[in-house]
Design a protein around this motif. Structure first.
Motif, PDB file in Angstrom:
ATOM      1  N   SER A   1       0.831  -1.197   0.000  1.00  0.00           N
ATOM      2  CA  SER A   1       0.000   0.000   0.000  1.00  0.00           C
ATOM      3  C   SER A   1       0.871   1.255   0.000  1.00  0.00           C
ATOM      4  O   SER A   1       1.870   1.330   0.716  1.00  0.00           O
ATOM      5  CB  SER A   1      -0.900  -0.006   1.240  1.00  0.00           C
TER       6      SER A   1
ATOM      7  N   GLY B   1      -2.191   6.658   1.837  1.00  0.00           N
ATOM      8  CA  GLY B   1      -2.559   6.787   3.240  1.00  0.00           C
ATOM      9  C   GLY B   1      -4.056   6.956   3.452  1.00  0.00           C
ATOM     10  O   GLY B   1      -4.830   7.115   2.507  1.00  0.00           O
ATOM     11  N   ARG B   2      -4.467   6.945   4.724  1.00  0.00           N
ATOM     12  CA  ARG B   2      -5.882   6.991   5.088  1.00  0.00           C
ATOM     13  C   ARG B   2      -6.566   8.258   4.582  1.00  0.00           C
ATOM     14  O   ARG B   2      -7.620   8.188   3.948  1.00  0.00           O
ATOM     15  CB  ARG B   2      -6.012   6.897   6.600  1.00  0.00           C
ATOM     16  N   ASN B   3      -5.985   9.419   4.867  1.00  0.00           N
ATOM     17  CA  ASN B   3      -6.597  10.677   4.426  1.00  0.00           C
ATOM     18  C   ASN B   3      -6.645  10.767   2.904  1.00  0.00           C
ATOM     19  O   ASN B   3      -7.629  11.252   2.330  1.00  0.00           O
ATOM     20  CB  ASN B   3      -5.849  11.876   4.998  1.00  0.00           C
ATOM     21  N   ASP B   4      -5.598  10.309   2.262  1.00  0.00           N
ATOM     22  CA  ASP B   4      -5.543  10.312   0.798  1.00  0.00           C
ATOM     23  C   ASP B   4      -6.631   9.404   0.227  1.00  0.00           C
ATOM     24  O   ASP B   4      -7.284   9.745  -0.759  1.00  0.00           O
ATOM     25  CB  ASP B   4      -4.157   9.851   0.347  1.00  0.00           C
ATOM     26  N   ARG B   5      -6.856   8.267   0.854  1.00  0.00           N
ATOM     27  CA  ARG B   5      -7.899   7.346   0.387  1.00  0.00           C
ATOM     28  C   ARG B   5      -9.286   7.959   0.517  1.00  0.00           C
ATOM     29  O   ARG B   5     -10.125   7.819  -0.377  1.00  0.00           O
ATOM     30  CB  ARG B   5      -7.834   6.033   1.168  1.00  0.00           C
ATOM     31  N   ILE B   6      -9.528   8.648   1.616  1.00  0.00           N
ATOM     32  CA  ILE B   6     -10.827   9.297   1.807  1.00  0.00           C
ATOM     33  C   ILE B   6     -11.049  10.361   0.746  1.00  0.00           C
ATOM     34  O   ILE B   6     -12.116  10.428   0.116  1.00  0.00           O
ATOM     35  CB  ILE B   6     -10.924   9.889   3.229  1.00  0.00           C
TER      36      ILE B   6
ATOM     37  N   ALA C   1      -8.554   4.256  -4.308  1.00  0.00           N
ATOM     38  CA  ALA C   1      -8.987   4.453  -2.919  1.00  0.00           C
ATOM     39  C   ALA C   1      -9.316   3.118  -2.265  1.00  0.00           C
ATOM     40  O   ALA C   1      -8.960   2.882  -1.111  1.00  0.00           O
ATOM     41  CB  ALA C   1     -10.197   5.385  -2.876  1.00  0.00           C
TER      42      ALA C   1
ATOM     43  N   GLY D   1      -5.910   0.929  -2.193  1.00  0.00           N
ATOM     44  CA  GLY D   1      -4.858   1.486  -1.343  1.00  0.00           C
ATOM     45  C   GLY D   1      -3.516   1.589  -2.015  1.00  0.00           C
ATOM     46  O   GLY D   1      -2.497   1.809  -1.363  1.00  0.00           O
TER      47      GLY D   1
ATOM     48  N   THR E   1       1.968   8.107   0.663  1.00  0.00           N
ATOM     49  CA  THR E   1       1.335   8.952   1.662  1.00  0.00           C
ATOM     50  C   THR E   1       0.994   8.144   2.907  1.00  0.00           C
ATOM     51  O   THR E   1       0.340   8.642   3.802  1.00  0.00           O
ATOM     52  CB  THR E   1       0.053   9.612   1.106  1.00  0.00           C
ATOM     53  N   CYS E   2       1.464   6.906   2.963  1.00  0.00           N
ATOM     54  CA  CYS E   2       1.274   6.079   4.150  1.00  0.00           C
ATOM     55  C   CYS E   2       2.238   6.554   5.246  1.00  0.00           C
ATOM     56  O   CYS E   2       3.344   6.997   4.948  1.00  0.00           O
ATOM     57  CB  CYS E   2       1.579   4.614   3.850  1.00  0.00           C
TER      58      CYS E   2
END
Length: 71
Positions: free
Chosen positions: A3, A6-11, A49, A52, A64-65
């Motif tokens: 992956s 990152g989380r914010n990037d995925r959202i 998204a 990942g 971005t993780c």
């Protein structure tokens, strides 16, 4: 596959993908333009998204993780 999104990037990618797919349905343009301009980009954003991982990030060596702790 490792992956690199990152989380914010995925959202943000998920929301942007949904917005682009909405535009592909509602935009007052020809079907070919809507599918090519909005649909393809929206689908790519949603897939990255969900999965990942992003091919563009991989090619640039970016991520971005959050950093993984050393073991």
């Amino acid at each position: 596959m490792k992956s690199n999104v990152g989380r914010n990037d995925r959202i943000l990618r998920g929301l942007a993908g949904l917005a682009m797919l909405t535009c592909s349905v509602m935009a007052p343009m020809s079907l070919a333009v809507r599918v090519a301009a909005f649909g393809a980009v929206g689908a790519y954003l949603l897939v990255t998204a969900i999965a990942g991982t992003c091919l563009g990030y991989r090619l640039m060596g970016r991520s971005t993780c959050p950093a993984m702790p050393n073991r």
